[in-house]
Design an enzyme around this catalytic site. Structure first.
Site, PDB file in Angstrom:
ATOM      1  N   HIS A   1      -1.457   3.730  -0.717  1.00 40.50           N
ATOM      2  CA  HIS A   1      -1.887   2.360  -0.432  1.00 40.50           C
ATOM      3  C   HIS A   1      -1.795   1.479  -1.679  1.00 40.50           C
ATOM      4  O   HIS A   1      -1.374   0.325  -1.589  1.00 40.50           O
ATOM      5  CB  HIS A   1      -3.317   2.340   0.117  1.00 40.50           C
ATOM      6  CG  HIS A   1      -3.406   2.705   1.557  1.00 40.50           C
ATOM      7  ND1 HIS A   1      -3.207   1.792   2.561  1.00 40.50           N
ATOM      8  CD2 HIS A   1      -3.661   3.880   2.165  1.00 40.50           C
ATOM      9  CE1 HIS A   1      -3.334   2.386   3.728  1.00 40.50           C
ATOM     10  NE2 HIS A   1      -3.609   3.659   3.521  1.00 40.50           N
ATOM     11  N   LYS A   2      -2.175   2.006  -2.826  1.00 42.52           N
ATOM     12  CA  LYS A   2      -2.075   1.242  -4.083  1.00 42.52           C
ATOM     13  C   LYS A   2      -0.625   0.865  -4.356  1.00 42.52           C
ATOM     14  O   LYS A   2      -0.324  -0.262  -4.748  1.00 42.52           O
ATOM     15  CB  LYS A   2      -2.602   2.072  -5.256  1.00 42.52           C
ATOM     16  CG  LYS A   2      -4.091   2.196  -5.336  1.00 42.52           C
ATOM     17  CD  LYS A   2      -4.453   3.040  -6.555  1.00 42.52           C
ATOM     18  CE  LYS A   2      -5.907   3.373  -6.607  1.00 42.52           C
ATOM     19  NZ  LYS A   2      -6.242   4.254  -7.742  1.00 42.52           N
TER      20      LYS A   2
END
Length: 170
Positions: free
Chosen positions: A48-49
């Site tokens: 996600h980052k």
């Protein structure tokens, strides 16, 4: 302003919240409330980052979100379910204490200037939890979701990647 986005797993909540934030700000803030419980979840968080671009400022905080430097920012808070899990576990699985702590944090956020996009899950729409702890948490999540929705200027329910507007600011 608070925008509340809820829905089921993989309904498009985070994607939609991020799209809104990027329309409103060139430098939005992403507040991750997750506690990394295991390696698999850690990999998911890393993915996600990586998916967010360099324009995002990321802040990781499991509790006390209302104390973060988000004044006059556009911030995505992802998500209530993980945030509540942290409160629930730190309050010895006491629903009343956990809900009171959560409400105090939401009230603190509501008093700030800025745009806050708060993501949650509708976990009570699925299978009935098998354990006592699971049922308690489902109740806590439902009451927390109702509280945020009542405080929000806008409320959106995501279904199959599509937003269903429940409440719209004037």
């Amino acid at each position: 302003m608070i925008t509340y986005i809820t829905g089921g797993a993989r309904s498009g909540k985070s994607r939609y919240a991020q799209e809104i934030a990027l329309r409103l700000s060139s430098w939005p803030v992403y507040i991750a409330t997750a506690h990394i419980w295991d390696e698999d979840f850690g990999k998911r968080v890393d993915r996600h980052k990586h998916e967010r671009g360099p324009e995002w400022t990321s802040i990781e905080s499991e509790q006390n979100i209302h104390l973060l430097p988000i004044e006059e920012k556009v911030a995505v808070i992802d998500c209530v379910t993980l945030w509540l899990t942290n409160l629930f576990m730190s309050n010895d699985q006491d629903i009343e204490k956990s809900l009171a702590a959560f409400k105090a944090e939401i009230d603190g956020i509501a008093q700030k200037e800025g745009t806050f996009i708060i993501i949650s899950n509708e976990i009570g729409m699925g299978v009935h939890a098998e354990t006592d702890m699971g049922r308690k948490f489902t109740d806590l999540q439902g009451w927390a979701n109702q509280y945020v929705a009542a405080k929000a200027d806008e409320a959106i329910f995501m279904v199959s990647g599509l937003p269903l507007i429940l409440k719209k600011s004037l």
